[in-house]
Structures are given as structure tokens and as C-alpha cells.
Scaffold this active site. Structure first.
Site: not given
Length: 330
Positions: A53, A216-217, A220-221, A225
Site C-alpha cells: 500500500y 470492498s463492502p 467500489g462505491g 448511493g
């Protein structure tokens, strides 16, 4: 914060896991430290990172940011269950020199020492294999792990992005060797919109006593919403969210999801996290806040109770594959 055991271990961890992948690339060091302080104050104790990372020329930067935070004292290190990962090529550019990536005993030993130095600590609580190494036998991997445990450099070992059969193989070999607990966790892609893990990975993890830590719950957005944000704030979707909305059927499914939660007065991102907390075998999803506000939203999900009717409606929009093996057999 609510707590649970990590798989079959006696280790207690919070139902949310702090992901640090944004620390460095998107969140500067001062803000990263503030987010970690806020997470600890809220009771989050499992912090997840990886040696790669920071990415590109800055690989290792995220671990260094965490290490500098530990160095501030205040029992920060003692309160944190520290998880990092090994596998990736740590060369700043180009190909790795031989034995400087993957899971050979030599690279595991080298990578642990490098991570400990960046993290400014003497041990890693959960050391995770970031990917399957098809070239290294588990006998070699477990021998390296046993040595590191005896040296006090690592305590537990987990996997990430492993298929079900590799979870089984790893732990069967560990059991035959004796003296090692084997894998205790699996970090996998799992969310409302991506449920393939239910076919093999999660059943294998539950059978062998691994805690499941979804990454990634929000997909990826996509589950945060994204359509509402486009309409109300003029925010353009990017990455995985943009790809998803480009497909008409997927966009319609996301619109149905957001409409359903509008009807219930609920926030999409919080529901996506709360849904994962209802899933059998899940320890806690990884949340990767870029800001303190995003962390606050994630924390609300822990207290959110989803009724059976709403869970059924979510299943209608995002149907899972069904139980294994019936999902792919009779």
C-alpha cells in the site's frame, strides 16, 4: 463498538475493520492519523494494511504512516490488532529481483522484517497472504510461519483472495504438520452486489473456522448511493461505479436499491455494511474512509438493525447464488 471472535481464535475484534489503503495515496499523513485516532476512540481495534500500500514509487508508505502513528504512544500499539499482508512485488519500479515477492520462505522472512521496520513495532498480530502463490508449497510456507511465530514476530496467519480449495489445502497441510493453528481468517471480495464468495469461499472458511473479512463492502462505491450523488451533487462516478452504471441492467438494479432504501429512510452505504454484518461467518467488513465523515457513517452501520422484510427485498434485488453445492449442482 460490538466485538466478536476472529474465526476459531480467542482474539476479539470489532465488527468493523479499519482499512488503510487510502492512507498516503488519497489521505495525507495528518488526516490519516486523525482517522486512526477516531477509529480507536470508537472502539475499532483491527487495522488492516499491506506492504504494497502506497503503490508505485511509494510502496510501503502506508505502513510507514501507521508506524509513525504508533510512535506517538498513548497505548496506540497495545490497543490495535495489527494486520498486514505479504505477496506483492515491493520493487519501486519494474520487475522484482528474484525472491523479492510471493510466498517463498526467503521472501516471507525478508518481508516481515521490512514491514516491522516500517510499522515501528516488534510484532504483527495477523500476517496475511495477499494472494495464492502457485509455485510455493504450503509445507514451505508453514515452516517459515512456524519460525516467525517462535521468534515472536507474528501471532496469527490469514489469507486474502484465496479460493475455497486453497483454504482447505492450506489448513489440511497445517494440521498434518502439527504445531501450527493454520489460517484463521480470509479476506475476500464480498458485498450485496458481488456474492460469488457464498458458493465456495465462505463455506470453506466456516468449515475450517476462519473469520471472513470482506473487502470492498460498497463494491467500489456502487452501493454507496452513487446515483443519488450524481443527481443531487453532480458528482461523476469513476472506476468500478462508472463501469457498473454504464450497463443498463446494473444501473436499473442500483436504482431499485436506492429507491427501496429511500422508502425506508435509510442510507445505502450504511445498509450495505449492515447487511454484511448479518451474513454467517462474517467477522466484519473493511471500511476504508478517506475522511472522518466517512468513518462516522460506517460506524452507524454497526447499530443498524435490518428487518426480515427488508433483507428479503434486498435479496430480490441482489439475489445470491444460493446454497453450495446446490447453486451449481442438483
Amino acid at each position: 463498538m460490538k466485538y466478536t471472535q476472529l474465526g476459531r481464535t480467542g482474539l476479539k475484534v470489532g465488527r468493523l475493520v479499519l482499512g488503510t489503503m487510502n492512507f498516503g495515496p488519497q489521505t495525507d499523513e495528518a488526516d490519516s492519523h486523525a482517522i486512526m485516532d477516531a477509529a480507536l476512540d470508537a472502539g475499532i481495534n483491527l487495522f488492516d494494511t499491506a506492504n504494497v500500500y502506497g503503490w508505485g514509487e511509494n510502496k510501503g508508505r502506508t505502513e510507514s504512516i501507521i508506524g509513525n502513528w504508533f510512535a506517538k504512544g498513548g497505548e496506540r500499539r497495545d490497543k490495535v490488532v495489527l494486520a498486514t499482508k505479504v505477496y506483492g512485488n515491493m520493487a519501486a519500479g519494474g520487475e522484482a529481483w528474484p525472491n523479492h515477492d510471493k510466498l517463498s520462505a526467503l521472501n516471507i522472512r525478508r518481508a516481515v522484517d521490512a514491514s516491522l521496520k516500517r510499522l515501528r513495532t516488534d510484532h504483527i498480530d495477523l500476517y496475511q497472504f495477499h494472494h495464492v502463490d502457485r509455485d510455493t508449497p504450503f509445507e514451505e510456507i508453514w515452516q517459515a510461519v512456524d519460525t516467525l511465530v517462535q521468534q515472536g514476530k507474528i501471532l496469527y496467519v490469514g489469507s486474502s483472495n484465496f479460493p475455497g480449495y486453497k483454504i482447505a489445502q492450506a489448513n489440511e497441510i497445517a494440521a498434518r504438520r502439527g504445531g501450527t493453528i493454520g489460517l484463521v481468517s480470509e479476506q475476500c471480495l464480498y458485498n450485496l452486489a458481488e456474492r460469488r464468495a457464498e458458493m465456495e469461499i465462505i463455506p470453506a472458511a466456516r468449515e475450517y473456522g476462519l473469520g471472513v473479512i470482506p473487502w470492498s463492502p460498497l463494491n467500489g462505491g456502487v452501493l454507496g448511493g452513487v446515483i443519488r450523488k450524481q443527481v443531487e451533487g453532480g458528482r461523476r462516478a469513476s472506476g468500478r461505479a462508472a463501469d457498473a452504471l454504464a450497463d443498463a441492467a446494473t444501473r436499473a438494479r442500483i436504482q431499485s436499491y436506492e429507491d427501496l432504501l429511500d422508502k425506508h429512510g435509510l442510507e445505502p452505504g450504511e445498509v450495505a455494511l449492515a447487511w454484511l454484518l448479518t451474513r454467517p461467518g462474517v467477522t466484519g467488513p473493511i471500511v476504508g474512509p478517506r475522511t472522518a465523515g466517512q468513518l462516522e457513517s460506517a460506524l452507524r452501520a454497526v447499530e443498524l438493525e435490518l428487518g426480515e422484510e427488508l433483507l428479503a427485498e434486498l435479496d430480490e434485488i441482489f439475489p445470491g447464488p444460493g446454497p453450495s453445492p446446490e447453486a451449481f449442482a442438483w
